[in-house]
Design an enzyme around this catalytic site. Structure first.
Site, PDB file in Angstrom:
ATOM      1  N   CYS A  74       2.276   1.539 -18.615  1.00 19.10           N
ATOM      2  CA  CYS A  74       1.032   1.481 -19.397  1.00 19.10           C
ATOM      3  C   CYS A  74       1.055   2.512 -20.527  1.00 19.10           C
ATOM      4  O   CYS A  74       1.422   3.674 -20.314  1.00 19.10           O
ATOM      5  CB  CYS A  74      -0.169   1.736 -18.484  1.00 19.10           C
ATOM      6  N   CYS A  78      -3.855   8.292 -18.898  1.00 19.75           N
ATOM      7  CA  CYS A  78      -4.834   8.735 -17.893  1.00 19.75           C
ATOM      8  C   CYS A  78      -4.142   9.681 -16.902  1.00 19.75           C
ATOM      9  O   CYS A  78      -3.206   9.269 -16.200  1.00 19.75           O
ATOM     10  CB  CYS A  78      -5.415   7.527 -17.162  1.00 19.75           C
ATOM     11  N   CYS A 118      -9.244  -8.742  -5.992  1.00 18.71           N
ATOM     12  CA  CYS A 118      -9.317  -7.970  -7.236  1.00 18.71           C
ATOM     13  C   CYS A 118      -7.913  -7.805  -7.808  1.00 18.71           C
ATOM     14  O   CYS A 118      -7.026  -7.248  -7.147  1.00 18.71           O
ATOM     15  CB  CYS A 118      -9.942  -6.615  -6.936  1.00 18.71           C
ATOM     16  N   CYS A 149     -12.243 -10.707  -9.032  1.00 17.02           N
ATOM     17  CA  CYS A 149     -12.477  -9.505  -9.841  1.00 17.02           C
ATOM     18  C   CYS A 149     -11.182  -9.219 -10.587  1.00 17.02           C
ATOM     19  O   CYS A 149     -10.094  -9.439 -10.049  1.00 17.02           O
ATOM     20  CB  CYS A 149     -12.842  -8.337  -8.928  1.00 17.02           C
ATOM     21  N   CYS A 209     -18.282  -4.058 -12.398  1.00 19.81           N
ATOM     22  CA  CYS A 209     -17.838  -3.137 -11.344  1.00 19.81           C
ATOM     23  C   CYS A 209     -17.385  -1.882 -12.080  1.00 19.81           C
ATOM     24  O   CYS A 209     -16.409  -1.925 -12.845  1.00 19.81           O
ATOM     25  CB  CYS A 209     -16.683  -3.765 -10.566  1.00 19.81           C
ATOM     26  N   ARG A 281     -18.669   1.149  -3.365  1.00 25.59           N
ATOM     27  CA  ARG A 281     -17.386   0.958  -2.677  1.00 25.59           C
ATOM     28  C   ARG A 281     -16.678   2.283  -2.441  1.00 25.59           C
ATOM     29  O   ARG A 281     -16.452   3.059  -3.364  1.00 25.59           O
ATOM     30  CB  ARG A 281     -16.466   0.027  -3.478  1.00 25.59           C
TER      31      ARG A 281
HETATM   32  C1  DTB Z   1     -10.985   1.198  -8.578  1.00 29.68           C
HETATM   33  O1  DTB Z   1     -12.007   1.835  -8.893  1.00 29.68           O
HETATM   34  N1  DTB Z   1     -10.042   1.644  -7.752  1.00 29.68           N
HETATM   35  C2  DTB Z   1      -8.965   0.689  -7.630  1.00 29.68           C
HETATM   36  C3  DTB Z   1      -9.504  -0.520  -8.437  1.00 29.68           C
HETATM   37  N2  DTB Z   1     -10.709  -0.018  -9.014  1.00 29.68           N
HETATM   38  C4  DTB Z   1      -8.662  -1.211  -9.395  1.00 29.68           C
HETATM   39  C5  DTB Z   1      -7.653   1.216  -8.040  1.00 29.68           C
HETATM   40  C6  DTB Z   1      -7.211   2.422  -7.252  1.00 29.68           C
HETATM   41  C7  DTB Z   1      -5.827   2.784  -7.666  1.00 29.68           C
HETATM   42  C8  DTB Z   1      -5.261   3.927  -6.886  1.00 29.68           C
HETATM   43  C9  DTB Z   1      -3.911   4.316  -7.338  1.00 29.68           C
HETATM   44  C10 DTB Z   1      -2.867   3.242  -7.192  1.00 29.68           C
HETATM   45  O2  DTB Z   1      -2.752   2.625  -6.105  1.00 29.68           O
HETATM   46  O3  DTB Z   1      -2.086   3.044  -8.130  1.00 29.68           O
HETATM   47 FE1  SF4 Z   2      -3.104   2.414 -17.760  1.00 30.37          FE
HETATM   48 FE2  SF4 Z   2      -4.949   4.321 -17.471  1.00 30.37          FE
HETATM   49 FE3  SF4 Z   2      -5.315   1.888 -16.339  1.00 30.37          FE
HETATM   50 FE4  SF4 Z   2      -3.438   3.609 -15.412  1.00 30.37          FE
HETATM   51  S1  SF4 Z   2      -5.676   3.880 -15.378  1.00 30.37           S
HETATM   52  S2  SF4 Z   2      -3.182   1.432 -15.744  1.00 30.37           S
HETATM   53  S3  SF4 Z   2      -2.701   4.570 -17.323  1.00 30.37           S
HETATM   54  S4  SF4 Z   2      -5.212   2.387 -18.528  1.00 30.37           S
END
Ligand code: DTB
Ligand code: SF4
Ligand code: SAM
Length: 335
Positions: A74, A78, A118, A149, A209, A281
């Site tokens: 990506c 972040c 999701c 989702c 969400c 959640r």
């Molecule tokens: C959210 O708030 N948490 C989920 C979902 N929305 C997409 C994602 C959590 C990711 C945790 C790190 C991973 O597994 O890469």
């Molecule tokens: Fe890309 Fe940020 Fe989403 Fe991770 S959280 S997939 S770095 S946009």
């Protein structure tokens, strides 16, 4: 002595009920939300549970299963995310998953008892051809009788409309943290861009969400700032994921100080009180929590979890363990 009656709980209560009405309502003030965080733990949990029982069966939890349909590589930075191309986390970048594999995963999730599927993609924003491909996924997963989702990064109005036409029920797009702290975590986009996508999703008629992450080194005031922003969305999100940071080696936040578990519970409780009719959640980070802490989060008003052995790239408690935990607590799964 500070008691629940000396905190502006009456005004907070009436504010909470106003927020669930379609009539435009007064905004939550940061100081009100901070006051909730400051309550004695028992008073805060009592108020959260009281609010929860007004709107939900307290013995019921909804199960959503996640699938990463496009992993890694990506362009965003972040600081919490193992999928950013800016960090060396060992996550391999992959192409968009073929439709048949997505449908097979959704069928397996349904067979395990999940009601919502999701699908997440590590994009800054999808391209036109991506929207076509993921629209087919939405159609096929919906045809299984599951709620859908997606979380695909930023969307413009036309993209949101196309997803709505495909039948998408929810779009996940998190504010993640308070606007004042956002720039410390992400430099490749700003807070307003998140709000713009959420607004495009709303306009298209897709349910929102939207939540955040706790444990990134933010202050209590930042946590209150995040909840204030969420609660003041017009209307507030239908679904609010509260994630505990999963500290992934290689990410800039890998060595963040773990947050006090009771502070995490407080955040869930404040989300419940300020957004009474939302599904709250208990999201990432459950594998790092013991079962008693998860049960406290349910007392605080969490009524949904991610269910299945994987989140996107990190692990989640085994489905069997979750079923056993829910059974021990006498919690039914929402059908
Ligand atoms: C959210 O708030 N948490 C989920 C979902 N929305 C997409 C994602 C959590 C990711 C945790 C790190 C991973 O597994 O890469
Ligand atoms: Fe890309 Fe940020 Fe989403 Fe991770 S959280 S997939 S770095 S946009
Ligand atoms: N790329 C899209 C986006 O950022 O909106 C969708 C996928 S992104 C992985 C979805 C959410 O996962 C992020 O907004 C963040 O809240 C959460 N997340 C990512 N990594 C996390 C981590 N290590 N711990 C907790 N939550 C995380």
């Amino acid at each position: 002595m500070t008691t629940i009656s000396t905190i502006p709980m009456t005004s907070l209560r009436s504010q909470a009920s106003r927020r669930s009405s379609p009539v435009p309502s007064a905004a939550w003030h940061l100081s009100d939300v901070e006051a909730l965080f400051e309550l004695p733990f028992m008073d805060l949990l009592f108020e959260a549970q009281r609010t929860h029982r007004q709107h939900f069966n307290p013995n019921e939890v909804q199960l959503s299963t996640l699938l990463s349909i496009k992993t890694g590589g990506c362009p965003e930075d972040c600081g919490y995310c193992p999928q950013s191309a800016h960090f060396d986390t060992g996550v391999e970048a992959s192409k968009l998953m073929p439709l048949v594999e997505v449908v097979a995963a959704a069928k397996a999730a349904k067979a395990q008892g999940a009601t919502r599927f999701c699908m997440g993609a590590a994009w800054r924003s999808p391209k036109a051809r991506d929207i076509e491909s993921v629209s087919r996924m939405v159609e096929e997963v919906k045809a299984l009788g599951m709620e859908t989702c997606m979380t695909l990064g930023m969307l413009d109005e036309g993209q949101a409309q196309a997803l709505e036409e495909a039948g998408l029920d929810y779009y996940n797009h998190n504010l993640d943290t308070a606007p004042e702290f956002y720039g410390k975590i992400i430099s490749t986009r700003d807070f307003q861009e998140r709000l713009d996508t959420i607004s495009n999703v709303r306009k298209a008629g897709i349910k929102v969400c939207c939540g955040g992450i706790v444990g990134m080194g933010e202050s209590r005031s930042h946590r209150a700032g995040l909840i204030t922003e969420l609660a003041n969305l017009e209307p507030y999100p239908e679904s609010v994921p509260i994630n505990q940071l999963v500290r992934v080696p290689g990410t800039p936040l890998a060595d963040s100080e773990p947050v006090d578990p009771f502070e995490f519970v407080r955040t869930v409780a404040v989300a419940r009180i300020t957004m009474p009719t939302a599904m709250v959640r208990l999201s990432a980070g459950r594998e790092q929590m013991d079962e008693a802490l998860q049960a406290l989060c349910f007392v605080a008003g969490a009524n949904s979890i991610f269910y299945g052995d994987r989140l996107l790239t990190t692990s989640n408690p085994q489905a069997e363990r979750d079923r056993a935990l829910l059974a021990r607590l006498g919690i039914q799964v929402q059908s």
